[in-house]
Design a protein around this motif. Sequence first.
Motif, PDB file in Angstrom:
ATOM      1  N   SER A 192       0.876  -1.174   0.000  1.00  0.00           N
ATOM      2  CA  SER A 192       0.000   0.000   0.000  1.00  0.00           C
ATOM      3  C   SER A 192       0.906   1.214   0.000  1.00  0.00           C
ATOM      4  CB  SER A 192      -0.895   0.010   1.246  1.00  0.00           C
ATOM      5  OG  SER A 192      -1.455   1.278   1.447  1.00  0.00           O
ATOM      6  N   SER A 193       0.662   2.123  -0.931  1.00  0.00           N
ATOM      7  CA  SER A 193       1.577   3.272  -1.049  1.00  0.00           C
ATOM      8  C   SER A 193       1.555   4.133   0.208  1.00  0.00           C
ATOM      9  CB  SER A 193       1.215   4.112  -2.282  1.00  0.00           C
ATOM     10  OG  SER A 193      -0.140   4.506  -2.210  1.00  0.00           O
ATOM     11  N   ARG A 194       0.369   4.253   0.835  1.00  0.00           N
ATOM     12  CA  ARG A 194       0.266   5.146   1.994  1.00  0.00           C
ATOM     13  C   ARG A 194       0.516   4.439   3.328  1.00  0.00           C
ATOM     14  NH1 ARG A 194      -5.002   8.837   1.444  1.00  0.00           N
ATOM     15  NH2 ARG A 194      -6.021   6.933   0.772  1.00  0.00           N
ATOM     16  N   PHE A 195       0.353   3.107   3.351  1.00  0.00           N
ATOM     17  CA  PHE A 195       0.490   2.391   4.617  1.00  0.00           C
ATOM     18  C   PHE A 195       0.819   0.916   4.330  1.00  0.00           C
ATOM     19  CE2 PHE A 195      -1.762   1.796   9.039  1.00  0.00           C
ATOM     20  CZ  PHE A 195      -0.583   1.273   9.547  1.00  0.00           C
ATOM     21  N   PRO A 196       2.088   0.622   3.982  1.00  0.00           N
ATOM     22  CA  PRO A 196       2.452  -0.774   3.710  1.00  0.00           C
ATOM     23  C   PRO A 196       2.172  -1.666   4.929  1.00  0.00           C
ATOM     24  CG  PRO A 196       4.208   0.721   3.032  1.00  0.00           C
ATOM     25  CD  PRO A 196       3.217   1.548   3.794  1.00  0.00           C
ATOM     26  N   GLY A 197       1.634  -2.853   4.658  1.00  0.00           N
ATOM     27  CA  GLY A 197       1.397  -3.827   5.727  1.00  0.00           C
ATOM     28  C   GLY A 197       0.208  -3.528   6.613  1.00  0.00           C
ATOM     29  N   LYS A 198      -0.713  -2.650   6.175  1.00  0.00           N
ATOM     30  CA  LYS A 198      -1.793  -2.221   7.082  1.00  0.00           C
ATOM     31  C   LYS A 198      -2.713  -3.357   7.545  1.00  0.00           C
ATOM     32  CE  LYS A 198      -4.929  -0.433   3.492  1.00  0.00           C
ATOM     33  NZ  LYS A 198      -5.612   0.747   2.980  1.00  0.00           N
ATOM     34  N   PRO A 199      -2.945  -4.440   6.753  1.00  0.00           N
ATOM     35  CA  PRO A 199      -3.804  -5.500   7.295  1.00  0.00           C
ATOM     36  C   PRO A 199      -3.237  -6.133   8.569  1.00  0.00           C
ATOM     37  CG  PRO A 199      -3.568  -5.754   4.927  1.00  0.00           C
ATOM     38  CD  PRO A 199      -2.564  -4.724   5.353  1.00  0.00           C
ATOM     39  N   GLY A 205     -10.659  -5.118   3.547  1.00  0.00           N
ATOM     40  CA  GLY A 205      -9.750  -5.599   4.580  1.00  0.00           C
ATOM     41  C   GLY A 205      -9.218  -4.518   5.495  1.00  0.00           C
ATOM     42  N   ASP A 206      -9.564  -3.246   5.210  1.00  0.00           N
ATOM     43  CA  ASP A 206      -9.098  -2.148   6.072  1.00  0.00           C
ATOM     44  C   ASP A 206     -10.259  -1.464   6.782  1.00  0.00           C
ATOM     45  OD1 ASP A 206     -10.263  -0.905   3.920  1.00  0.00           O
ATOM     46  OD2 ASP A 206      -8.477   0.209   3.299  1.00  0.00           O
ATOM     47  N   ALA A 227      -1.371  -4.400  10.795  1.00  0.00           N
ATOM     48  CA  ALA A 227      -1.213  -3.387  11.848  1.00  0.00           C
ATOM     49  C   ALA A 227      -2.065  -3.780  13.054  1.00  0.00           C
ATOM     50  CB  ALA A 227      -1.634  -2.019  11.323  1.00  0.00           C
ATOM     51  N   VAL A 228      -1.553  -3.540  14.250  1.00  0.00           N
ATOM     52  CA  VAL A 228      -2.238  -3.973  15.465  1.00  0.00           C
ATOM     53  C   VAL A 228      -3.174  -2.884  15.963  1.00  0.00           C
ATOM     54  CG1 VAL A 228      -1.938  -4.708  17.866  1.00  0.00           C
ATOM     55  CG2 VAL A 228      -0.380  -5.552  16.089  1.00  0.00           C
ATOM     56  N   LEU A 229      -4.413  -3.287  16.229  1.00  0.00           N
ATOM     57  CA  LEU A 229      -5.455  -2.387  16.714  1.00  0.00           C
ATOM     58  C   LEU A 229      -6.123  -3.065  17.906  1.00  0.00           C
ATOM     59  CD1 LEU A 229      -7.421   0.060  16.386  1.00  0.00           C
ATOM     60  CD2 LEU A 229      -8.686  -1.331  14.721  1.00  0.00           C
ATOM     61  N   ILE A 274      -6.807  -7.094  10.086  1.00  0.00           N
ATOM     62  CA  ILE A 274      -7.461  -8.134   9.286  1.00  0.00           C
ATOM     63  C   ILE A 274      -8.220  -9.111  10.184  1.00  0.00           C
ATOM     64  CG2 ILE A 274      -5.509  -9.771   9.126  1.00  0.00           C
ATOM     65  CD1 ILE A 274      -7.921  -8.812   6.270  1.00  0.00           C
ATOM     66  N   GLN A 275      -7.738  -9.353  11.408  1.00  0.00           N
ATOM     67  CA  GLN A 275      -8.466 -10.235  12.324  1.00  0.00           C
ATOM     68  C   GLN A 275      -9.782  -9.600  12.756  1.00  0.00           C
ATOM     69  OE1 GLN A 275      -6.234 -11.826  15.643  1.00  0.00           O
ATOM     70  NE2 GLN A 275      -8.031 -12.822  16.531  1.00  0.00           N
TER      71      GLN A 275
END
Length: 249
Positions: free
Chosen positions: A14-21, A98-99, A23-25, A31-32
């Motif tokens: 992702s150009s603005r946020f690589p690996g965002k799926p 997925g986001d 990312a921990v929230l 993605i979970q």
Amino acid sequence: MMKFIGIIPARYASSRFPGKPLAVLGGRSVIQHVYEKAFAALGEAYVATDDERIYDAVRAFGGKVVMTRADHKSGTDRIEEACQKIGTDADVVINIQGDEPFVATSQIETIKSLFNHPQTQIGTLGKRFESIEAVMNPNSPKIATDKNGFALYFSRSVIPYVRGKEQGEWLEHFPYLKHLGIYAYRREILHEITQLPQSPLEIAESLEQLRWLENGYRIRVGLTDVETIGIDTPEDLQRAEDFLRKKQG
């Protein structure tokens, strides 16, 4: 009884946020969160990805996942490949971004209900805009519908134009509708629309759904009053973290 399946396209790049799926929230990956919401609402859900890191992460939390090619131009194409690989017998396929970790069960139920109408080929959601500033934002596509809730057009421009009124007053004179990027397709329609070449309107506005309208497909729009927070940037993730804390607090 119609059978539904949820497919969640997820790319690492992702150009603005690589690996965002991943990312921990709130202690779990984005993605979970999405997978668990989709599974709870539908009983069957898969993540469709082109990245082994996402594949492994979904397997690790017990989710279903399918590997797809890396060269897809859109999430719709990725979903079609996933459906073929899964061999699903579902009547309707729901594309859940997925986001979107806060996608609500009520939104999924609304989109399911659209298919009670026999002429619905594709379903999506709209939400009333709350400020004229938000209406003016070209990153928030607007929807114009007919009286039966079928989409007439989607645009980054403000549609319709309210003649004879100051722009600041437009929201008082027309219920502008914001498009939310969740889609559902009858299984055979999904296959058909992924065979279509790009269309002039789609290229002009950079909105894939215009390709389907331009080719005569009927898109029914359900209404929701639930606002979601999509994760496009690291700043969005922080906003989502704050939102989650408030919800839990």
